[in-house]
Design a protein around this motif. Sequence first.
Motif, PDB file in Angstrom:
ATOM      1  N   ARG A  38      19.642  -9.769 -28.378  1.00 55.54           N
ATOM      2  CA  ARG A  38      17.863  -9.586 -26.959  1.00 55.54           C
ATOM      3  C   ARG A  38      17.235 -10.457 -27.564  1.00 55.54           C
ATOM      4  NH1 ARG A  38      16.276  -4.019 -25.626  1.00 55.54           N
ATOM      5  NH2 ARG A  38      14.456  -4.342 -23.101  1.00 55.54           N
TER       6      ARG A  38
ATOM      7  N   ILE B 196      15.696 -13.787 -25.419  1.00 54.35           N
ATOM      8  CA  ILE B 196      14.457 -13.303 -24.901  1.00 54.35           C
ATOM      9  C   ILE B 196      13.536 -14.966 -25.863  1.00 54.35           C
ATOM     10  CG2 ILE B 196      11.764 -12.786 -25.530  1.00 54.35           C
ATOM     11  CD1 ILE B 196      12.756 -10.046 -25.722  1.00 54.35           C
TER      12      ILE B 196
ATOM     13  N   GLN C  16      14.714 -17.706 -23.164  1.00 56.27           N
ATOM     14  CA  GLN C  16      13.877 -17.610 -21.909  1.00 56.27           C
ATOM     15  C   GLN C  16      13.007 -18.222 -22.207  1.00 56.27           C
ATOM     16  OE1 GLN C  16      14.726 -14.273 -20.088  1.00 56.27           O
ATOM     17  NE2 GLN C  16      14.503 -15.315 -18.240  1.00 56.27           N
TER      18      GLN C  16
ATOM     19  N   ALA D  98      10.911 -21.308 -20.425  1.00 59.93           N
ATOM     20  CA  ALA D  98       9.897 -21.298 -19.610  1.00 59.93           C
ATOM     21  C   ALA D  98       8.593 -22.428 -19.735  1.00 59.93           C
ATOM     22  CB  ALA D  98       9.464 -19.900 -20.114  1.00 59.93           C
TER      23      ALA D  98
ATOM     24  N   SER E 154       7.746 -22.430 -15.581  1.00 61.70           N
ATOM     25  CA  SER E 154       8.218 -21.526 -14.969  1.00 61.70           C
ATOM     26  C   SER E 154       7.642 -20.452 -15.529  1.00 61.70           C
ATOM     27  CB  SER E 154      10.459 -21.973 -15.119  1.00 61.70           C
ATOM     28  OG  SER E 154      10.372 -20.089 -14.092  1.00 61.70           O
TER      29      SER E 154
ATOM     30  N   ASP F 177       8.679 -17.857 -13.210  1.00 61.06           N
ATOM     31  CA  ASP F 177       9.494 -16.124 -13.014  1.00 61.06           C
ATOM     32  C   ASP F 177       9.846 -16.744 -14.321  1.00 61.06           C
ATOM     33  OD1 ASP F 177       8.913 -16.460 -10.212  1.00 61.06           O
ATOM     34  OD2 ASP F 177      10.021 -18.081  -9.604  1.00 61.06           O
ATOM     35  N   LYS F 178       9.648 -17.411 -15.545  1.00 57.89           N
ATOM     36  CA  LYS F 178      10.277 -16.953 -16.147  1.00 57.89           C
ATOM     37  C   LYS F 178       9.575 -16.433 -17.599  1.00 57.89           C
ATOM     38  CE  LYS F 178      13.947 -20.904 -16.179  1.00 57.89           C
ATOM     39  NZ  LYS F 178      14.557 -22.093 -16.968  1.00 57.89           N
TER      40      LYS F 178
ATOM     41  N   ARG G 252       7.138 -14.815 -16.338  1.00 50.82           N
ATOM     42  CA  ARG G 252       7.498 -12.904 -16.490  1.00 50.82           C
ATOM     43  C   ARG G 252       8.850 -12.125 -16.714  1.00 50.82           C
ATOM     44  NH1 ARG G 252       5.572 -15.051 -10.954  1.00 50.82           N
ATOM     45  NH2 ARG G 252       3.600 -15.542 -10.618  1.00 50.82           N
ATOM     46  N   ALA G 253       9.428 -12.923 -16.914  1.00 55.23           N
ATOM     47  CA  ALA G 253      10.710 -12.199 -17.367  1.00 55.23           C
ATOM     48  C   ALA G 253      10.724 -11.896 -18.211  1.00 55.23           C
ATOM     49  CB  ALA G 253      12.230 -12.746 -16.889  1.00 55.23           C
ATOM     50  N   VAL G 254       9.948 -13.258 -19.003  1.00 50.43           N
ATOM     51  CA  VAL G 254      10.267 -12.395 -21.214  1.00 50.43           C
ATOM     52  C   VAL G 254       9.304 -11.390 -21.170  1.00 50.43           C
ATOM     53  CG1 VAL G 254       8.793 -13.794 -22.875  1.00 50.43           C
ATOM     54  CG2 VAL G 254      10.888 -15.313 -21.181  1.00 50.43           C
TER      55      VAL G 254
ATOM     56  N   ASP H  36       8.351  -9.018 -19.124  1.00 47.30           N
ATOM     57  CA  ASP H  36       9.277  -7.929 -19.069  1.00 47.30           C
ATOM     58  C   ASP H  36      10.490  -7.455 -19.970  1.00 47.30           C
ATOM     59  OD1 ASP H  36       7.433  -7.761 -16.694  1.00 47.30           O
ATOM     60  OD2 ASP H  36       9.080  -8.964 -15.212  1.00 47.30           O
ATOM     61  N   ASP H  37      10.785  -8.337 -20.355  1.00 46.57           N
ATOM     62  CA  ASP H  37      11.424  -8.437 -21.735  1.00 46.57           C
ATOM     63  C   ASP H  37      10.871  -7.132 -23.155  1.00 46.57           C
ATOM     64  OD1 ASP H  37      13.789  -8.702 -19.809  1.00 46.57           O
ATOM     65  OD2 ASP H  37      14.139 -11.120 -20.995  1.00 46.57           O
TER      66      ASP H  37
END
Length: 352
Positions: free
Chosen positions: A135, A139, A142, A146, A151, A153-154, A156-158, A160-161
């Motif tokens: 995991r 991260i 990603q 990003a 990016s 979007d990427k 924000r995903a990072v 959140d993770d």
Amino acid sequence: MSDTPPRRGPVLIELDAPPADPRPGPASEPRDDTLNPADAPPIDATDPVLPRPRTMEMVTRLVGRPPSRLTRFFINSGVALFTFLLSISALNFISGLLTRYPVLGWIGVALFALFTLAALGMAWREYRAWARFARIDAIQRQAGAALADDSMDKARAVADDMLALYRERPELEWHRKRLADNRGDAFDARTLLTMAETELLASLDQDARREIEAAARTVATATALIPLALADVAAALAANLRMIRRMAEIYGGRAGAVGGWRLARTVMTHLVATGAVAAGDDLIHTVAGGGVLAKVSRRFGEGVVNGALTARVGIAAMEVCRPLPFIAQPRPKVRNLVTRGLRGLFGSDERG
């Protein structure tokens, strides 16, 4: 005019003419063929022999060298055969015990069942540890994508993770709330990842630095004070494995017995892949300082160099276990870590 005849004296005839001066310049320039003592090289002008980090070389060879396919096949088949024979022997013993002494036989069955459950629990813990490392590695990849693609979007995903990764860390609760409240103010990927790094990883980096300083101090002291040939290698190996496991625990991973060894091999592979085993600018000064100290004590000079290499292993462990690359936070330097680590031998190493 006098009639006295001239006197005749000896005549000197030079058979070999002096060689011509090959140096350019005017012919009228006088030539000085005398030797000047100041032009002679000094007696001790040879380069000093720097101490070799034999202890850390042995540790790196033991941990970083992967076994061959034949060696892995031999080990796996041996472990399988030993487990099979041990299981058959235990079953035969328990069955015989049930026949002769039923009560003791059932006690043996209960103990065997408890041991099986404990073995399954340890295997499950190792699986969860490596799932957590996978995991963190996801991260990292990603986050790199990003930053490369810019990016949001990427990014924000990072973010959140990372919030989900450190949800169970009570010491980071206030930092998680700050990141969750202020993440909307970021308008590009780098700013958002910098905010996540500053809020969540800054305090963890300080803990990781302290662990590296303690490991470098331990290895340097063990090399300088232990006179036995392999005892210092064992002490350095134990200190490095403990440091790597602590890096994983600090940044959110947990490594068991097998997982810690595999993580150490991953760190050594990262060292070789990134070229960090070469002597860079941050290691040259430390090696030179070890050469100066080697004139006083050879073992103490080797201890300083081994401590520097331990610090470099710790930095590689940080890069492997850290969810984000170093963006805004300064990357640790070997010289600073070794200086603070050795300062702890003679006084307080509290930060100002």
